[in-house]
Design a protein around this motif. Sequence first.
Motif, short mmCIF file in Angstrom:
data_model
loop_
_atom_site.label_atom_id
_atom_site.label_comp_id
_atom_site.label_asym_id
_atom_site.label_seq_id
_atom_site.Cartn_x
_atom_site.Cartn_y
_atom_site.Cartn_z
N UNK A 186 0.59 -7.88 5.73
CA UNK A 186 -0.61 -7.18 5.26
C UNK A 186 -1.28 -6.34 6.33
N UNK A 187 -1.12 -6.71 7.58
CA UNK A 187 -1.78 -5.95 8.66
C UNK A 187 -0.91 -4.82 9.19
N UNK A 188 0.28 -4.68 8.65
CA UNK A 188 1.21 -3.64 9.13
C UNK A 188 0.87 -2.30 8.49
N UNK A 189 1.14 -1.21 9.23
CA UNK A 189 0.99 0.12 8.66
C UNK A 189 2.23 0.53 7.88
N UNK A 190 3.39 -0.03 8.23
CA UNK A 190 4.64 0.29 7.53
C UNK A 190 5.57 -0.90 7.61
N UNK A 191 6.56 -0.90 6.74
CA UNK A 191 7.54 -1.98 6.72
C UNK A 191 8.84 -1.46 6.13
N UNK A 192 9.94 -2.14 6.46
CA UNK A 192 11.23 -1.79 5.91
C UNK A 192 11.55 -2.61 4.68
N UNK A 193 12.45 -2.11 3.86
CA UNK A 193 12.83 -2.81 2.62
C UNK A 193 13.43 -4.18 2.94
#
Length: 327
Positions: A186-193
């Motif tokens: 939740x605190x990330x700006x982006x994430x991978x699939x």
Amino acid sequence: MDLEHKQLVQLLPLLPLLAELGRTQHVTGAAELLGLPQSTGSRGIARASALVGTDLLVRDGRGVRLTPAAKALMPHIEAALAEFQAGLDLVRHQSEVVRGRIAVTFQHTFGEAMLPLLISAFRARHPQTAFELSQGSRDGCLAELAAGDADVALTAPVAPPSRTIASAALYREPLRLVVHHRHRLATRRSAGIKEIRQEPFVAMGPGYGMRSLTDALFREAGFRPRIAFESQDTHTARGLVSAGLGVSILPPGGAAPGRNPSADTTGLGWVEIALDSPLAFREIGLAWRESGGGAGAEPDPVRLFRELVLSDGPALLSGFVRERSRT
């Protein structure tokens, strides 16, 4: 000397011929453009010269050329015809749009703002137009269009063109990973699939545009999701995520990546995160039936709406997407 009223009345039907003569400076060419025999064109020009009271053509070798009087007259003829055409267009469009009804089918996610933006822009020009709206899955929208129950369809992905259906892309918008506001990402700006490989996934049902897009994302990542729920609308999908029952991939829902728009004291809430994938977008487009002319030709109200969506829609909707997707 001014022409008498009777002479003006006799001259008016000859104006299109004179206008074409001014453009082509060729009697036969002007007659052919109007679908007239050459002899009819020659007689018409001679008649116009008699009514005006001076020659409009003179011999020039084997051809002809406009006289100074004809050259002076041509801009006024062009202006008169242009004004008349503008008046005809205005009356025709206004009268037909007022009586017209446009049937639009669209996916659920376009009903909150996207379609209203397009209708508002059209109604600003044609305020008495009636719209008949139908919403559903992408497959359902395209089935309505093919069956003739809708005039145009707003879908994502864009409908593939066929012998009977034409389509055009309007704009793209990013897809976001949607997680509970206390999720580990939740605190990330982006994430991978691949970072949600083991997560329960809230999917849209088969036949929905978002389902085909998320299926493609997972295929590209090399695994199948653990589908916990299948929803028929994005609001329900966000609600399930907000309750901590899984994660989802959805169009932007009004929050910048990393911002929590809905957390409350009950623990409900969701966060949108940018996806690190070149496939993490949806392309939205308009589809319509190919009329082919004749009795089934596209009605003017439908044509005018389609033309506005294709010409003004990308700018209108990209502005909306930029605002909603702002980081």
